[in-house]
Write a protein that holds these residues in place. Sequence first.
Motif, short mmCIF file in Angstrom:
data_model
loop_
_atom_site.label_atom_id
_atom_site.label_comp_id
_atom_site.label_asym_id
_atom_site.label_seq_id
_atom_site.Cartn_x
_atom_site.Cartn_y
_atom_site.Cartn_z
N UNK A 37 -7.70 -2.32 1.58
CA UNK A 37 -6.41 -3.00 1.44
C UNK A 37 -5.49 -2.18 0.53
N UNK A 38 -6.10 -1.59 -0.53
CA UNK A 38 -5.31 -0.72 -1.41
C UNK A 38 -4.72 0.46 -0.62
N UNK A 39 -5.53 1.02 0.27
CA UNK A 39 -5.05 2.13 1.09
C UNK A 39 -3.87 1.68 1.96
N UNK A 40 -4.00 0.46 2.53
CA UNK A 40 -2.91 -0.08 3.35
C UNK A 40 -1.65 -0.24 2.50
N UNK A 41 -1.82 -0.71 1.26
CA UNK A 41 -0.67 -0.88 0.37
C UNK A 41 -0.01 0.46 0.10
N UNK A 42 -0.83 1.49 -0.16
CA UNK A 42 -0.27 2.80 -0.44
C UNK A 42 0.52 3.33 0.76
N UNK A 43 0.03 3.02 1.96
CA UNK A 43 0.70 3.52 3.16
C UNK A 43 1.94 2.71 3.48
N UNK A 44 1.84 1.39 3.35
CA UNK A 44 2.92 0.56 3.88
C UNK A 44 3.51 -0.43 2.88
#
Lengths: 293, 464
Positions: B212-219
């Motif tokens: 989810x952190x990765x998703x936040x960083x991307x979007x």
Amino acid sequence: MRVTQNSIASSVLTALQSNISRLGATQQHLSSGRQLMRPSDSPAGTVSALEMRSQVTANKQYARNVEDGLGWLGAADGALQASSSELSRVRQIALQGLSSGAVGDANSREALALEVESIRDTIMGFANTTYLDRPVFGGTSSDTYAFKPDGTHNGSTGQVIRQISAGTSVRVDVDGAKIFGNGTGGVYEVLTTVADKLRKNPGALQGELARLDAVATTIQSGLSTVGSRYAQMEKMKQVADDAVLSLSGSLAEVESIDLPKTITDLQLQQTAYQAALAAGARVVQSSLVDFLR
Amino acid sequence: MSTFNGISTALTSLYANRRGMEVTAHNIANVNTPGYTRQRPNLQAIAGPAIPGLTSQASPVGDGVIVESVQRLRDIFLESRGRMEHAAAEYLGTQQTQLGRIEQTFAEPSDEALQAQLDEMWASFSDLSLRPNSTASRSAVLSRATIVADTMRGNADQLATQWDTGLSELRAMVLEVNSTTAAVAQLNEGIMAASAVGQQPNDLMDQRDVLVMRLSELTGAKGVPQENGVTDVLLNGSVLVSGNSSRNIAPPTGALSLDAVKGGDLVALRFDEGPNYPSAAPDSGRIAAMMQTLNHTIRTYSDGFDRVASELITSVNTQHALGRDADGTPGGAFFGGTNASDITVALTDPNDIAAADAGATAGPLDGTNAQALAKLATKKDGPNERYRELIVNLGVAAQTVNRRVEIQAGVVTQSDAEREGDAGVSLDEEMTNMIQYERAYQAAARVISTVDTMLDTLINGMGR
């Protein structure tokens, strides 16, 4: 706040990172010799660097323009000086012819007349003086001479102008038709008449003296105009050269590094980096594990 | 009261402390695992009946200890703040990289870049005014002008290439978002299944939170924790992951080149759900920054550069038309094209440069018009001034982003330190716990052997 080994390790790492990135930036400044690497380093510095660079180029160009203009004016000045002294010799000859009068020896008057004619041709030679294959008394003419052999002006009325500073341009040619005359009243015609009268009617030379003086005065006035322009140009050359020097200095001040300051910064940052390394090594090492049996 | 109650009470302690030791071992094992959250066994005393019966024989002391749960110690508020800050840092970082590339394209200030080339071109016009009859001076003007035109086209081309590269990066990032959302949904399903049978899927949650952190960083997506341990993900208000189902984002649609963007078309992201294809525009993170770069940033500087080029073309051509060339005919177009990507030097014959003034009094070797062309260097709102304006605007924008990146990096470091401090494993703490569990285990074993001795006294020692 709760602190763990990993949070200490990561904050030590972050601190080391920022230390070494500062060190890297200083190193880059030192090795390139520039502190302005890209516009974002200092937008205001960048725009003044761009402006100063343009002005340095412009002032170098002004200096080149002045150099060229001085060539033109120097050539004109030499020609006018020589013409002026030759004319005073003609006046002497005319007076000599006048005083000997009609009773004088025709042969000696013929000799005087010949000398006047040769002086006339010499002056017309001066009037055809060229600078880099362009006649300085011929305006923007594409011919290599300003006066035809019969003394009529061959040049153009266009002026040769040199831009010598942002707001100043100076005329560097001399209007040949105005200074040496064209047709009646011109140097060629006056000297031809003098020679003619020396041969045939020395008594009438009195009237020619005034015309000779008028021609000499015109050349003198041309000489003083050229002289003042020459002085102005020399001054502007100094101004342009000084501007190039001081602008290059300011440009270096904006773009280049202050060497002692940068080296000192580098030293300080190295010390800080080493201290951070040493402190990090001590803090990260120990935990309770070391003290349990 | 049962004779053997002491033994079973001590046994619960052996079990509980052994479990505690296992949790400690797990924590220590994962001390360096990214995203791992420390766990803690919650011990609870086994009490007697809450409401004793009238004739109750129950002892007033409890029946030992039980591990009620193994808790995952992560603060969801710190976590959601961390995601927000990471998203902002990625957004700014991407902008910084892209603006840095634009700065590299123009490569000012330097002795070689466009400003210096323009200056040399103006100087060559002035040189021509000194010697209008020199073919060398005339050729010098043409070659200087050609260098300027080539550099302008080269820079315009680099901006277009940067745009194309940006679009490819955006495509790759969208693919990564899609695979990550699918993985989050899968982990959510595992978490739901484990929770349903009463297990505690702490480690699955850790893996899920990393994604989810990765998703936040991307979007810039936000995680929304739900009752049963699953986390839903919202993208700018639209659902991206809900429980065990996720939505796919289609590859970027709309503009496919910088020219298309300059024509008014924009790059857009949509969910891959026909026939409406609802919008999936991220509000932060790398993708939002990349879309901003593609749709606005590169375009702004490309347009600004076009204005420099068109001003150069019109001002030089206008002045050139006022002059006369070496053959006496009026000057034609000096530059061809209309903007930075198609500017060329239209003249090929050096004698076609209109150095002379067209006026009747100007002679054949007049250089007035060449000097007038050189003076365009200082023209108000002329090409030089416009170019400097472009560079200073770029510098200010890049400097602003650079500063914000630095500030945001500080915020992220702080927030990461708090998250790590809250949820990370402390070896000191684990060592302390280890000793506690060890001692408690030893003591419970001791209780059992003591009770054993007591029983030995009772069984073997009595009645002799």
